[in-house]
Every structure is written in structure tokens, then in C-alpha cells.
Motif scaffolding. Structure first.
Motif, mmCIF file in Angstrom:
data_model
loop_
_atom_site.group_PDB
_atom_site.id
_atom_site.type_symbol
_atom_site.label_atom_id
_atom_site.label_comp_id
_atom_site.label_asym_id
_atom_site.label_seq_id
_atom_site.Cartn_x
_atom_site.Cartn_y
_atom_site.Cartn_z
ATOM 1 N N SER A 192 50.902 38.173 32.362
ATOM 2 C CA SER A 192 51.758 39.298 32.754
ATOM 3 C C SER A 192 52.155 40.186 31.580
ATOM 4 O O SER A 192 52.641 41.296 31.775
ATOM 5 N N LYS A 193 51.925 39.716 30.361
ATOM 6 C CA LYS A 193 52.121 40.562 29.178
ATOM 7 C C LYS A 193 51.410 41.898 29.337
ATOM 8 O O LYS A 193 51.912 42.938 28.893
ATOM 9 N N HIS A 194 50.236 41.868 29.974
ATOM 10 C CA HIS A 194 49.422 43.078 30.089
ATOM 11 C C HIS A 194 49.811 43.959 31.268
ATOM 12 O O HIS A 194 49.214 45.015 31.484
ATOM 13 N N ASN A 203 57.531 43.495 41.405
ATOM 14 C CA ASN A 203 56.823 43.690 42.668
ATOM 15 C C ASN A 203 55.481 44.377 42.456
ATOM 16 O O ASN A 203 54.463 43.954 43.009
ATOM 17 N N ASN A 204 55.465 45.433 41.651
ATOM 18 C CA ASN A 204 54.216 46.144 41.411
ATOM 19 C C ASN A 204 53.245 45.317 40.580
ATOM 20 O O ASN A 204 52.025 45.421 40.744
ATOM 21 N N MET A 205 53.775 44.511 39.668
ATOM 22 C CA MET A 205 52.931 43.600 38.898
ATOM 23 C C MET A 205 52.190 42.654 39.834
ATOM 24 O O MET A 205 50.968 42.450 39.716
ATOM 25 N N ALA A 206 52.924 42.060 40.759
ATOM 26 C CA ALA A 206 52.331 41.117 41.697
ATOM 27 C C ALA A 206 51.316 41.804 42.600
ATOM 28 O O ALA A 206 50.224 41.276 42.856
ATOM 29 N N GLU A 207 51.663 42.992 43.100
ATOM 30 C CA GLU A 207 50.743 43.744 43.950
ATOM 31 C C GLU A 207 49.458 44.067 43.197
ATOM 32 O O GLU A 207 48.347 43.927 43.733
ATOM 33 N N ALA A 208 49.600 44.489 41.940
ATOM 34 C CA ALA A 208 48.426 44.840 41.135
ATOM 35 C C ALA A 208 47.526 43.629 40.929
ATOM 36 O O ALA A 208 46.304 43.702 41.107
ATOM 37 N N ALA A 209 48.124 42.500 40.560
ATOM 38 C CA ALA A 209 47.345 41.287 40.314
ATOM 39 C C ALA A 209 46.592 40.855 41.573
ATOM 40 O O ALA A 209 45.425 40.441 41.505
ATOM 41 N N HIS A 247 49.406 44.976 24.214
ATOM 42 C CA HIS A 247 50.519 44.490 23.392
ATOM 43 C C HIS A 247 51.781 44.216 24.201
ATOM 44 O O HIS A 247 52.821 43.872 23.637
ATOM 45 N N GLY A 248 51.721 44.390 25.505
ATOM 46 C CA GLY A 248 52.906 44.173 26.323
ATOM 47 C C GLY A 248 53.860 45.350 26.343
ATOM 48 O O GLY A 248 55.061 45.168 26.566
ATOM 49 N N SER A 249 53.343 46.553 26.155
ATOM 50 C CA SER A 249 54.196 47.740 26.131
ATOM 51 C C SER A 249 54.788 48.021 27.514
ATOM 52 O O SER A 249 54.167 47.711 28.543
ATOM 53 N N PRO A 263 45.731 56.132 31.937
ATOM 54 C CA PRO A 263 46.061 55.973 33.361
ATOM 55 C C PRO A 263 46.116 54.496 33.758
ATOM 56 O O PRO A 263 45.282 53.701 33.323
ATOM 57 N N GLN A 264 47.080 54.147 34.577
ATOM 58 C CA GLN A 264 47.209 52.760 35.006
ATOM 59 C C GLN A 264 45.937 52.261 35.681
ATOM 60 O O GLN A 264 45.547 51.102 35.503
ATOM 61 N N LYS A 265 45.269 53.131 36.414
ATOM 62 C CA LYS A 265 44.053 52.715 37.098
ATOM 63 C C LYS A 265 42.980 52.276 36.114
ATOM 64 O O LYS A 265 42.141 51.412 36.445
ATOM 65 N N ASP A 266 43.004 52.787 34.886
ATOM 66 C CA ASP A 266 42.028 52.366 33.877
ATOM 67 C C ASP A 266 42.332 50.954 33.378
ATOM 68 O O ASP A 266 41.418 50.190 33.055
ATOM 69 N N VAL A 267 43.613 50.628 33.305
ATOM 70 C CA VAL A 267 43.996 49.266 32.936
ATOM 71 C C VAL A 267 43.526 48.294 34.008
ATOM 72 O O VAL A 267 42.912 47.261 33.717
ATOM 73 N N PHE A 268 43.792 48.626 35.274
ATOM 74 C CA PHE A 268 43.379 47.763 36.382
ATOM 75 C C PHE A 268 41.860 47.615 36.430
ATOM 76 O O PHE A 268 41.330 46.526 36.684
ATOM 77 N N SER A 269 41.163 48.714 36.180
ATOM 78 C CA SER A 269 39.701 48.700 36.205
ATOM 79 C C SER A 269 39.137 47.771 35.136
ATOM 80 O O SER A 269 38.181 47.016 35.385
ATOM 81 N N ALA A 270 39.719 47.812 33.939
ATOM 82 C CA ALA A 270 39.264 46.945 32.839
ATOM 83 C C ALA A 270 39.484 45.478 33.187
ATOM 84 O O ALA A 270 38.626 44.628 32.921
ATOM 85 N N MET A 271 40.632 45.172 33.781
ATOM 86 C CA MET A 271 40.917 43.793 34.185
ATOM 87 C C MET A 271 39.928 43.315 35.243
ATOM 88 O O MET A 271 39.443 42.175 35.202
ATOM 89 N N LYS A 272 39.628 44.168 36.211
ATOM 90 C CA LYS A 272 38.676 43.821 37.258
ATOM 91 C C LYS A 272 37.296 43.584 36.664
ATOM 92 O O LYS A 272 36.578 42.661 37.082
#
Length: 319
Positions: free
Chosen positions: A47-49, A56-62, A288-290, A296-305
Motif C-alpha cells: 500500500s506504500k505505492h 476506500n479508493n486504495m482498496a478499489e484500485a487494488a 516512494h509512498g508520496s 496520471p493515476q491511471k499510469d500508476v495503475f497500468s504499471a502495476m497491472k
């Protein structure tokens, strides 16, 4: 303030980006059939990332990305602060339960049983169903020999075992490259060899094991495997920086970790434990847990996927 978005808004904002980054449809499977999707690999996102999102949004995203759960950061500068653990950890765990996750993993800064917030953190986490927590990092002292430090840390771990057993939660000592205690698997073996309890073990990190072990990481894995209770996945490569070699974190499969050899051994040793995925390459501050990200947030999600799907592919390519 982290702005809360609805589940529908999250899907609308992220689905296109996720679909462009993967070879299989992001949401073509039932949302919570994670163990089947991951072919028995139970992968949680650290969840650092996702600290730029509220609980709630963290859980939804994961959940939407396809993880099996969340490895909650409960430490200084974490998603949950130790001094607020009684109030905030239940909120975080209720959020992840709401999307169908079980709260198995937690990352802490705990070093000893008598620290100010240790009992509060472990008691609250245990009551909420957390099964494993990662310890903090111990340092070597200039005033003591390496052997003395190892002995002292081992004694601290023994006191934690008593507290862990009381609360029914298991600690995990992560191997972490560098100059602190536990960079080498052999150090962790020395720390744990006289502790005959399942309430403390090793969170094995293949990235750090490869940095420290080079081509001998397989020996270390074989040595420590009876103590492994959780795993960390991430990747790296060596680069020349300012006229000296340095480590650069990269997406899964783009670095020097031999995941096929590693996964083959995990299967051979029948190591089936919860896994935490760390995304420590450039993600606009998410690495870094910022609390905010510059991409864009969608780019973070895309990288994780993308990391998640690479792990799945590599896992399925080995016998």
C-alpha cells in the motif's frame, strides 16, 4: 486531502489505460477470483505505492487491477500511522474487506516488544484479522561487534515471539540489501536458527537476495526456506552512475532477477505463502509512498497491472 472517487469513476478513469497495457482484458474475469487468476500465487500490492489514495479508493484500485489483497503500510509515514493505529487501521481494513480481500499482510517499523506503539499495533492488527507483519530494520552499532549485534537482535526477536504468540500474529524479517542487519540471508539464518517458533520467520525478497548474493542466491533460498512465511517480488539492474556502479529498480522482468529459476524453485520447494509486490521504479512519487503523484493515476495503475501480468506469465512458463 486525498479526494475520494466512486467505484464507477475509478473504473471509467482506469480501464482504458489498463487495457492498453496488458495482453488480456483487465476485467474479463469475476472480480474476486484472484487465487484462480494467479494460479495459486497470492499477490498483494504494497500500500506504500497507493498512499496517494484514501483507504476506500486504495482498496478499489487494488481490486480492479487484479490483486489478491493489500499489504498495508503501518509505520511512520505509512498509510496508517502507529500513533493512530487504533482509530485508522480498522478503517483501512474495513475498506479492503469491502472489496472482498482478507487482511493478511502488514508492513510495520516494529523492532522490539517494548517500543511505544508495538503492542497497540499488533493487538489491533490481530483483532482485525492480519496474519503476518514485516518488522523494521535493525542497524549495526559501531560500538559492538557484528556477532554481538546479531546476538542482541536475536534476543529482541525472542521477546517479539512471546508478544506475537499472545496476539496470534506472525512476524517476518525481510532480507534487505545494504549495510544493516539482515542484508545477507546467512545473517537472518543466524538470527532465527535458535528460535523454535512459527511466530517469527523470514519475508524473502528475491530482488535484495540477488543484489547481495549474485549467483549464490539459490543457496540462501535453500537455507532459509523452512523459515519463509511471506515473499516480496521486485526487480533491478546495475547501472553506471557518476562513475560508479549503482542499483536501479525496474519493472518485473526487465532486470537481473532470474524469475524463471526462482519460480521453479518455489514450485519445487512447495513454498505457497502470501506475496507482496513492490513497484519501486519511477512512478511519479508512488514508488516512494508520496501522498501525491506527478503522473496520471491511471499510469500508476497500468504499471502495476503490467507487473502483475508479467509475474503471471513467468510463473506459468516454468514447470
Amino acid at each position: 486531502m486525498r479526494k475520494e472517487i466512486s467505484r464507477r469513476q475509478f473504473i471509467e478513469k482506469s480501464t482504458l489505460a489498463l487495457g492498453a497495457a496488458i495482453t488480456a482484458p483487465a476485467f474479463s474475469q469475476p472480480l474476486f477470483e484472484k487465487s484462480k487468476l494467479m494460479n495459486d500465487l497470492e499477490i498483494h500490492i504494497f500500500s506504500k505505492h497507493l498512499q496517494f489514495l484514501n483507504y476506500n479508493n486504495m482498496a478499489e484500485a487494488a481490486a480492479e487491477i487484479g490483486f489478491a489483497g493489500v499489504d498495508l503500510s503501518v509505520r511512520n509515514k505509512g498509510h496508517v500511522l502507529p500513533e493512530r493505529v487504533k482509530d485508522d487501521l480498522p478503517k483501512a481494513i474495513e475498506a479492503i474487506k469491502k472489496v472482498g480481500f482478507q487482511p493478511k499482510l502488514m508492513t510495520s517499523g516494529i523492532l522490539s516488544a517494548d517500543e511505544k506503539y508495538t503492542n497497540d499495533v499488533l493487538e489491533t492488527a490481530s483483532k482485525m484479522g492480519v496474519e503476518y507483519y514485516r518488522l523494521g530494520y535493525y542497524k549495526y552499532s559501531e560500538n559492538k561487534s557484528i556477532a554481538e549485534t546479531i546476538s542482541n537482535v536475536s534476543e529482541q526477536l525472542k521477546t517479539l515471539v512471546i508478544l506475537n504468540k499472545k496476539h496470534g500474529i506472525k512476524g517476518a524479517f525481510q532480507n534487505h540489501a545494504g549495510l544493516q542487519v539482515g542484508a545477507s540471508i546467512w545473517e537472518i539464518h543466524e538470527l532465527l536458527k535458535n528460535i523454535k517458533s512459527s511466530f517469527i520467520g523470514c519475508q524473502y525478497d528475491i530482488r535484495h537476495a540477488t543484489v547481495e548474493g549474485g549467483k549464490s542466491w539459490q543457496t540462501g533460498l535453500k537455507l532459509i526456506r523452512p523459515k519463509i512465511n511471506s515473499l516480496v517480488l521486485k526487480d533491478f539492474k546495475w547501472i553506471m552512475k557518476h562513475d560508479k556502479w549503482d542499483v536501479l529498480n525496474v519493472p518485473i522482468g526487465e532486470g537481473m532477477v532470474d524469475f524463471k529459476a526462482y519460480f521453479k524453485l518455489l514450485k519445487a520447494y512447495q513454498i505457497h505463502v502470501p506475496i507482496s509486490l513492490h513497484c519501486e521504479y519511477d512512478l511519479g512519487g508512488a514508488e516512494h509512498g508520496s501522498s501525491t503523484v506527478s503522473i496520471p493515476q491511471k499510469d500508476v495503475f497500468s504499471a502495476m497491472k503490467k507487473d502483475l501480468n508479467t509475474i503471471r506469465r513467468l510463473w506459468n512458463e516454468v514447470e
